[in-house]
Scaffold this motif. Structure first.
Motif, PDB file in Angstrom:
ATOM      1  N   THR A  50      24.206  42.335  46.543  1.00 63.35           N
ATOM      2  CA  THR A  50      24.703  41.929  47.876  1.00 63.35           C
ATOM      3  C   THR A  50      25.648  43.177  48.504  1.00 63.35           C
ATOM      4  N   PRO A  51      25.780  43.253  49.862  1.00 61.87           N
ATOM      5  CA  PRO A  51      26.958  44.178  50.007  1.00 61.87           C
ATOM      6  C   PRO A  51      28.342  43.686  49.499  1.00 61.87           C
ATOM      7  N   ALA A  52      28.596  42.540  49.624  1.00 63.75           N
ATOM      8  CA  ALA A  52      29.965  41.875  49.281  1.00 63.75           C
ATOM      9  C   ALA A  52      30.223  42.060  47.688  1.00 63.75           C
ATOM     10  N   GLN A  53      28.988  42.135  46.952  1.00 63.47           N
ATOM     11  CA  GLN A  53      29.214  42.232  45.488  1.00 63.47           C
ATOM     12  C   GLN A  53      29.190  43.621  45.145  1.00 63.47           C
ATOM     13  N   THR A  54      28.628  44.360  46.099  1.00 58.24           N
ATOM     14  CA  THR A  54      28.933  45.765  45.804  1.00 58.24           C
ATOM     15  C   THR A  54      30.212  46.467  45.938  1.00 58.24           C
ATOM     16  N   LEU A  55      30.830  45.905  46.907  1.00 57.78           N
ATOM     17  CA  LEU A  55      32.347  46.202  47.225  1.00 57.78           C
ATOM     18  C   LEU A  55      33.069  45.584  46.105  1.00 57.78           C
ATOM     19  N   ALA A  56      32.790  44.580  45.473  1.00 58.20           N
ATOM     20  CA  ALA A  56      33.599  43.939  44.549  1.00 58.20           C
ATOM     21  C   ALA A  56      33.314  44.825  43.233  1.00 58.20           C
ATOM     22  N   VAL A  57      32.120  45.042  42.922  1.00 59.92           N
ATOM     23  CA  VAL A  57      31.901  45.912  41.721  1.00 59.92           C
ATOM     24  C   VAL A  57      32.635  47.171  41.715  1.00 59.92           C
ATOM     25  N   GLN A  58      32.426  47.886  43.002  1.00 63.49           N
ATOM     26  CA  GLN A  58      33.129  49.185  43.108  1.00 63.49           C
ATOM     27  C   GLN A  58      34.354  49.102  42.868  1.00 63.49           C
ATOM     28  N   ALA A  59      35.171  48.021  43.610  1.00 62.18           N
ATOM     29  CA  ALA A  59      36.671  48.037  43.286  1.00 62.18           C
ATOM     30  C   ALA A  59      37.228  47.627  41.983  1.00 62.18           C
ATOM     31  N   LEU A  60      36.448  46.622  41.312  1.00 64.71           N
ATOM     32  CA  LEU A  60      36.780  46.464  40.140  1.00 64.71           C
ATOM     33  C   LEU A  60      36.453  47.786  38.613  1.00 64.71           C
ATOM     34  N   PRO A 116      31.654  35.872  50.460  1.00 56.67           N
ATOM     35  CA  PRO A 116      31.785  34.866  51.382  1.00 56.67           C
ATOM     36  C   PRO A 116      30.125  34.086  51.617  1.00 56.67           C
ATOM     37  N   HIS A 117      29.211  34.741  51.052  1.00 57.13           N
ATOM     38  CA  HIS A 117      27.799  34.425  51.152  1.00 57.13           C
ATOM     39  C   HIS A 117      27.054  34.064  49.909  1.00 57.13           C
ATOM     40  N   ARG A 118      26.220  33.257  49.809  1.00 53.45           N
ATOM     41  CA  ARG A 118      25.558  32.976  48.632  1.00 53.45           C
ATOM     42  C   ARG A 118      24.234  33.941  48.488  1.00 53.45           C
ATOM     43  N   ILE A 119      23.745  34.159  47.361  1.00 55.60           N
ATOM     44  CA  ILE A 119      22.797  35.170  46.991  1.00 55.60           C
ATOM     45  C   ILE A 119      21.638  34.751  48.013  1.00 55.60           C
ATOM     46  N   HIS A 120      20.855  35.950  48.524  1.00 60.46           N
ATOM     47  CA  HIS A 120      19.692  35.864  49.507  1.00 60.46           C
ATOM     48  C   HIS A 120      20.012  34.964  50.558  1.00 60.46           C
ATOM     49  N   ASP A 121      21.544  35.085  51.003  1.00 65.41           N
ATOM     50  CA  ASP A 121      22.012  34.358  52.248  1.00 65.41           C
ATOM     51  C   ASP A 121      21.674  32.834  52.169  1.00 65.41           C
ATOM     52  N   ARG A 122      21.453  32.489  51.125  1.00 64.59           N
ATOM     53  CA  ARG A 122      21.246  30.934  51.086  1.00 64.59           C
ATOM     54  C   ARG A 122      22.122  30.075  51.698  1.00 64.59           C
ATOM     55  N   PRO A 123      21.801  29.026  52.203  1.00 58.63           N
ATOM     56  CA  PRO A 123      22.944  28.185  53.062  1.00 58.63           C
ATOM     57  C   PRO A 123      23.720  27.240  51.915  1.00 58.63           C
ATOM     58  N   LEU A 124      25.073  27.114  52.253  1.00 59.39           N
ATOM     59  CA  LEU A 124      25.717  26.080  51.617  1.00 59.39           C
ATOM     60  C   LEU A 124      25.102  24.606  51.942  1.00 59.39           C
ATOM     61  N   PRO A 125      24.962  23.752  50.896  1.00 64.38           N
ATOM     62  CA  PRO A 125      24.241  22.459  51.376  1.00 64.38           C
ATOM     63  C   PRO A 125      24.892  21.661  52.320  1.00 64.38           C
ATOM     64  N   PRO A 126      24.305  21.117  53.468  1.00 59.52           N
ATOM     65  CA  PRO A 126      25.107  20.168  53.994  1.00 59.52           C
ATOM     66  C   PRO A 126      25.675  18.903  53.250  1.00 59.52           C
ATOM     67  N   PRO A 157      47.123  47.424  35.033  1.00 60.00           N
ATOM     68  CA  PRO A 157      47.031  45.632  34.872  1.00 60.00           C
ATOM     69  C   PRO A 157      47.275  45.279  36.213  1.00 60.00           C
ATOM     70  N   ARG A 158      46.352  45.273  36.887  1.00 60.51           N
ATOM     71  CA  ARG A 158      46.330  44.776  38.299  1.00 60.51           C
ATOM     72  C   ARG A 158      45.735  43.222  38.337  1.00 60.51           C
ATOM     73  N   GLU A 159      46.149  42.452  38.999  1.00 56.74           N
ATOM     74  CA  GLU A 159      45.469  40.927  38.869  1.00 56.74           C
ATOM     75  C   GLU A 159      44.398  40.961  40.257  1.00 56.74           C
ATOM     76  N   VAL A 160      43.467  40.163  40.052  1.00 61.60           N
ATOM     77  CA  VAL A 160      42.379  40.463  41.066  1.00 61.60           C
ATOM     78  C   VAL A 160      42.036  38.965  41.272  1.00 61.60           C
ATOM     79  N   LEU A 161      42.034  38.519  42.555  1.00 61.10           N
ATOM     80  CA  LEU A 161      41.427  37.221  42.864  1.00 61.10           C
ATOM     81  C   LEU A 161      39.928  37.350  43.307  1.00 61.10           C
ATOM     82  N   LEU A 162      39.049  36.782  42.746  1.00 57.83           N
ATOM     83  CA  LEU A 162      37.806  37.126  43.097  1.00 57.83           C
ATOM     84  C   LEU A 162      37.281  35.766  43.828  1.00 57.83           C
ATOM     85  N   HIS A 163      37.284  35.430  44.981  1.00 63.89           N
ATOM     86  CA  HIS A 163      37.035  34.433  45.819  1.00 63.89           C
ATOM     87  C   HIS A 163      35.628  34.476  46.381  1.00 63.89           C
ATOM     88  N   GLY A 164      34.769  33.761  45.465  1.00 63.16           N
ATOM     89  CA  GLY A 164      33.259  33.744  45.872  1.00 63.16           C
ATOM     90  C   GLY A 164      32.746  32.227  46.182  1.00 63.16           C
TER      91      GLY A 164
END
Length: 828
Positions: free
Chosen positions: A284-294, A472-482, A300-307
Motif C-alpha cells: 500500500t502507499p503507507a507501507q511503501t513509505l515505511a519500507v523506503q524510510a526503514l 493508518p489503513h488495513r490491507i485492501h482498505d478493509r474496514p476495522l470491525p464495528p 541506531p535510530r528508534e522507529v515507532l511503526l504505528h499500524g
C-alpha cells in the motif's frame, strides 16, 4: 582468590605464560561470591577471555566465565596455593563488545553481573556440583523420628536409592534434622555430583572413500552402491535403515578402507516444516513509505511503526529485512509470546528459507545451546524469539524489531534482573549501530512519548533521532470491525442469566449457519474464578497463597478439582463448606473451561478449541491448535490474552469479549492502558479476510471512558487522557518507579526487614524521591511465602543513585529474599 571488580577484556591471540604457568581471573557462579577469583591454567588447556569454564570452588565444581589474564597471582598468596581450572565447557561464547551490554543490564537493574550472565546464556552452561543423598546397604535403623522415617522411605522406594538433596528437602518437612539422624546412624551418605557440561550433539556419519574396493562380498558391494547413489555421505543410522544392514558390516567396510565412520556434529534447533517459497506482496502507499524510510536507515535510530490491526506490519518487516540479508547483515525479531512464533516463523521461512532461526524457552537446552553457538559466526540470519533472544550474540546485526512492542511479556518479573527487552534493545541498538523498530497497533505510552508525541508538563526529553511511521489503513482498505457494546446489567434485568448476551448468542448462531469462524475472549482460564458458600459467604482460598482457588473442569463425571493459579496447589472440591458445613457451594466467574461448557449447552453443534496456558503446555501445542483452526477443524477459538498477540486469522468474522470488566478493575495504575490495548487487539482479529467482521463487547460498565474509547478506536484521545492522569500522579512515562519486593516464610522477619530498608532509604534518598510503604503486597502470600513491598517514585532525570543491592540485603533477615524491579509493570 577474590580479585578486583570484573572488567572484561577481549581475547588475545595467545594466553600469557609467566614462569611457565599462566593465570586467569574468572567470575564464578556461586551465591555469595563477590568479585573475581584467580586460577592457575593447566599447560595442556587453552583458555581465552569469554570462555565458559568449570572450576573448583570450595568443596564443589561450579561454572565460571574467563574474564582476563593476569601477570601474577595475588600478592598475599603463593602460586602453589591456587587451584587449577578444571575444563573449558564452551569456548568463545561472548563477543568482546557484548560485555558492555551485560554491564549495562547489571548496573541499571541493580543485579550482580553473574546473575545477568546466567539469564543471558542458554540454560545449563553454568552448571555446578549438586549435593545428593544415597542409601547405604546396612541394616534397619534403631529408632528414627517421623521425618527421618519419611526421608528413609523415599530413598527406599526409589529404584536407585539416590536423590538430589534439593528434591528431598521439598518432599520432607524438617529434612535437615532428619538427614542428620540418618547420617549419624550410617544409613545414608551425602556426596557431591560433579557437573555435566553442555556439549555439542554428535552423530556417526559414513563417508565413501576414494580407495579401490577389493575382496568385497555382493552384500558389501550393494551397500557401497547405495552410498554412492546417495552422494557418498549418509548418517550411519540412515544407511543401516536403507540397506537393512548392521553396524558390524559397516565397520568391516571401514576396516577395508572403503568408507570412513566418524562423529559429526548435529545441530539441534527447531527446523519447522517445508514451506512453498513466498514472494513479496504489493505494498500500500503507507507501507511503501515505511519500507523506503526503514531501508535507508543505518544508524541506531528508534522507529515507532504505528499500524492498525491488519495493516501489514509483517510485510513491512519482511521487505526491510530482505536487502539487509543480501548485504550480509542479520536481523533480530522479538515477539511477546511463544504462541506467536509458529505463525510468524512460517511467514519468514516462506520468504527466507533456512536463514530463519527461532529462540525461546520452549526449545530444549541443547537446541538453545546450538542456536547460540551458530549466532557467533557464519552467514547472515533472521532470528525470531521471545524476550531472552535480545541477548543472542548475533554477528553483524543490522536491525532489531520488537513486534507488539506494547506487550507486558517483554518484561521479566523474576528472577532478577527484572529487565525489559525494549530497554535492552535500545542499548543493543546503540552498541551494534543499527535501527530499532517498535511495531504495534496500540503503542505503549512510553514509546508514544519517546517518538515525539504527548503534551504534558513532565514529558521526558524525546530523542531527536526517533522516527514515527504510521499505517493508518488495513490491507485492501478493509474496514476495522464495528464494536457493539452490550450492557450486561440490562441483560440481567431482562431475565438473561447466561454468560452470553442475546446479541452474542444471535451472532454465534449466524456465524455457524454461514459456516464462518469466530473467537471468544475471556480474561481468565479455568472454569470458575472462585468458589463461595451461598449460605455464609466463605470463599475457598489456597492454603499457601492469599488468593482464591479456581475450579478446573476436565470432563463430564470427572473429580472436581480446585487449583491455585499462583503456586499450582491442587485439591478436591469439598462436599460441604469448611466454615458452616453448608452444601450450597457455588462456582462464580467465568473462565475458558466454563465458557466452552456453556457453549456446548447452547450450541451443541459448534466445534470449539480452547487456546490458553492449560491447553498449550506441551511443545508444539501452539502450532497444532492454530493449524487445526485454520484447517477448519473448529468453528470457534476460545482463549485468554494469548489470542490478542498478533495472530493473523483471515477467516475470523466474529469476535466476542465475554467480560471486559475483569481487565478494567485491576488494582494497577496501568489497568486502563492494558484494557484498551487488549480489547483493541482482540477486536482486530475480526474481518482481516474478504468477509467483513464484527465485535461484540460485553461489560457491566459501558459508560467507562476506556470502553467508549475502544468502541470508536480512539487511540489518540485515550492516550491524551491517560497521559494527563499519569502526569498528575508522576507515574510512568511521567516519572520512574522502582519496586522493592520482600518475601519470606517468616511473616515477622519479612515485615521487619521491609521496615528497616524503608527507614534506611528515608535517610539516604533525596526529597525528590517519594517512598510509598512499606506495606503488604496486593497478594500478601504466595506459595507459603509472605510478601511485603516498597514503591519508590523517582524524577525522570534518573540522577538518583540507589544503594547497592548487597547493602540493602544486609538490612534484611537471612530468611528474607529481596528483589529490585526497576520500571515495574506488575505490582501484585
Amino acid at each position: 582468590m577474590p580479585g578486583s571488580p570484573p572488567m572484561a577484556e577481549p581475547a588475545g591471540d595467545e594466553q600469557p605464560t609467566i614462569g611457565g604457568t599462566p593465570w586467569i581471573e574468572v567470575l564464578v557462579d556461586c551465591p555469595g561470591a563477590q568479585g573475581l577469583f584467580t586460577y592457575r591454567l593447566p599447560l595442556d588447556l587453552v583458555v581465552q577471555p569469554g570462555d565458559i569454564l568449570t572450576v573448583p570452588f570450595g568443596a564443589q565444581q561450579v561454572g565460571a566465565i574467563a574474564i582476563r589474564f593476569v601477570i601474577a597471582p595475588p600478592p598475599d598468596l603463593q602460586p602453589e596455593q591456587l587451584r587449577e581450572v578444571t575444563d573449558v565447557v564452551a569456548p568463545a561464547f561472548f563477543p568482546p563488545h557484548y560485555w558492555h551490554l551485560l554491564h549495562q543490564v547489571a548496573t541499571y537493574y541493580h543485579t550482580p553481573l553473574i546473575q545477568v550472565i546466567r539469564v543471558a546464556l542458554p540454560p545449563g552452561l553454568l552448571r555446578r556440583s549438586q549435593r545428593r543423598i544415597r542409601l547405604l546397604p546396612v541394616s534397619a535403623p534403631v529408632s528414627c523420628s517421623p521425618a527421618a522415617q519419611h526421608l528413609l522411605a523415599l530413598l527406599q522406594a526409589g529404584k536407585t536409592g539416590d536423590y538430589t538433596w534439593q528434591y528431598l528437602r521439598r518432599q520432607v518437612r524438617g529434612a535437615d534434622r532428619a538427614l542428620r539422624e540418618l547420617l549419624h546412624q550410617g544409613l545414608v551418605e551425602s556426596y557431591l555430583e560433579p557437573p555435566t557440561p553442555m556439549r555439542p550433539k554428535l552423530q556417526q556419519a559414513v563417508t565413501l572413500t576414494d580407495g579401490i574396493p577389493v575382496d568385497l562380498t555382493p552384500r558389501q558391494q550393494e551397500i557401497l552402491d547405495v552410498l554412492r547413489r546417495r552422494g557418498g555421505d549418509l548418517w550411519l543410522t540412515d544407511l543401516i535403515q536403507i540397506c537393512h544392514t548392521s553396524t558390524g558390516t559397516l565397520k568391516t567396510l571401514a576396516l577395508k578402507g572403503c568408507v570412513v565412520i566418524q562423529n559429526r556434529e548435529v545441530l539441534r534447533g527447531e527446523t519447522g516444516q517445508i514451506l512453498e517459497r513466498d514472494q513479496p506482496k504489493a505494498l500500500t502507499p503507507a507501507q511503501t513509505l515505511a519500507v523506503q524510510a526503514l531501508t535507508h536507515l543505518s544508524d541506531p535510530r528508534e522507529v515507532l511503526l504505528h499500524g492498525v490491526t491488519g495493516s501489514g506490519k509483517t510485510e513491512v518487516y519482511l521487505q526491510v529485512i530482505a536487502p539487509l540479508l543480501q548485504a550480509g547483515k542479520s536481523a533480530l525479531v522479538l515477539v511477546p509470546e511463544i504462541g506467536l512464533t509458529p505463525q510468524l516463523t512460517d511467514r519468514f521461512r516462506a520468504r527466507f528459507g533456512s536463514q530463519v532461526w527461532v529462540y525461546h524457552s520452549a526449545l530444549s537446552d541443547g537446541e538453545r545451546y546450538d542456536t547460540w553457538r551458530q549466532m557467533l559466526q557464519g552467514p547472515p540470519r533472521v532470528v525470531i524469539g521471545t524476550r531472552s533472544a535480545i541477548f543472542l550474540p548475533l554477528a553483524n546485526l543490522g536491525l532489531i524489531i520488537l513486534d507488539e512492542e506494547h506487550d507486558n511479556s517483554f518484561k521479566q518479573d523474576q528472577p532478577m534482573p527484572c529487565y525489559h527487552a525494549r530497554t535492552v534493545a535500545r542499548w543493543r541498538s546503540q552498541l551494534d549501530n543499527c535501527p530499532l523498530v517498535l511495531g504495534s497497533a496500540t503503542p505503549s505510552l512510553e514509546s508514544w512519548v519517546v517518538s515525539g508525541h504527548g503534551d504534558m508538563d513532565h514529558q521526558p526529553e524525546t530523542d531527536t533521532r526517533s522516527l514515527y511511521l504510521t499505517l493508518p489503513h488495513r490491507i485492501h482498505d478493509r474496514p476495522l470491525p464495528p464494536i457493539e457494546v452490550v450492557d450486561m446489567r440490562q441483560e440481567l434485568a431482562q431475565g438473561n442469566r447466561s454468560v452470553f448476551s442475546r446479541s452474542l448468542q444471535s451472532a454465534l448462531q449466524e456465524m455457524y449457519e454461514q459456516q464462518q469462524q469466530g473467537i471468544l475472549f475471556i480474561h481468565r482460564r479455568g472454569h470458575s474464578t472462585f468458589v463461595s458458600c451461598r449460605t455464609c459467604g466463605y470463599v475457598l482460598n489456597c492454603p499457601h497463597c492469599d488468593v482464591s482457588l479456581a475450579y478446573h473442569h476436565t470432563h463430564e463425571g470427572a473429580v472436581q478439582l480446585l487449583r491455585c493459579h499462583y503456586c499450582n496447589h491442587t485439591q478436591l472440591h469439598p462436599p460441604q463448606c469448611p466454615s458452616c458445613q453448608s452444601s450450597y457451594l457455588k462456582f462464580f466467574g467465568s473462565g475458558t473451561q466454563r465458557v466452552v461448557q456453556e457453549l456446548a449447552q447452547y450450541f451443541p453443534a459448534l466445534r470449539c478449541l480452547r487456546f490458553d496456558s492449560d491447553t498449550t503446555r506441551t511443545k508444539g501445542a501452539h502450532r497444532l491448535l492454530i493449524e487445526q483452526f485454520i484447517a477448519g477443524e473448529a468453528d470457534l477459538l476460545v482463549g485468554t490474552q494469548m489470542l490478542t498477540k498478533g495472530l493473523d486469522l483471515p477467516q475470523v468474522t466474529l469476535v466476542g469479549v465475554v467480560a471486559a470488566d475483569g481487565l478494567l478493575h485491576l488494582p494497577d495504575y496501568q489497568a486502563g492502558e492494558r484494557t484498551f490495548q487488549t480489547l483493541t487487539q482482540v477486536a482486530g482479529r475480526a474481518g482481516r479476510g474478504v468477509e467483513p467482521g464484527r465485535v461484540i463487547l460485553q461489560t457491566y460498565t459501558p459508560e467507562h471512558p476506556v470502553i467508549q474509547a475502544v468502541q470508536t478506536y480512539a487511540y489518540q484521545a485515550f492516550i491524551a487522557s491517560e497521559l494527563a492522569q499519569r502526569s498528575a500522579l508522576r507515574y510512568p512515562p511521567c516519572g520512574q518507579l522502582v519496586h522493592l519486593r520482600f518475601s519470606s516464610a517468616d511473616e515477622d522477619a519479612v515485615q521487619q526487614s521491609a521496615h528497616q530498608v524503608a527507614e534506611a532509604l528515608t535517610i539516604i534518598l533525596p526529597k525528590t524521591v517519594e517512598l510509598l510503604g512499606p506495606a503488604p503486597a496486593i497478594v500478601a502470600r504466595i506459595a507459603r511465602r509472605h510478601r511485603w513491598q516498597i514503591l519508590l517514585k523517582l524524577p525522570l532525570d534518573r540522577t538518583v543513585e540507589l544503594p547497592e543491592l548487597d547493602n540493602l540485603r544486609a538490612l534484611c533477615a537471612a530468611s528474607v529474599s529481596l528483589t529490585i524491579d526497576v520500571d515495574p509493570l506488575q505490582m501484585t
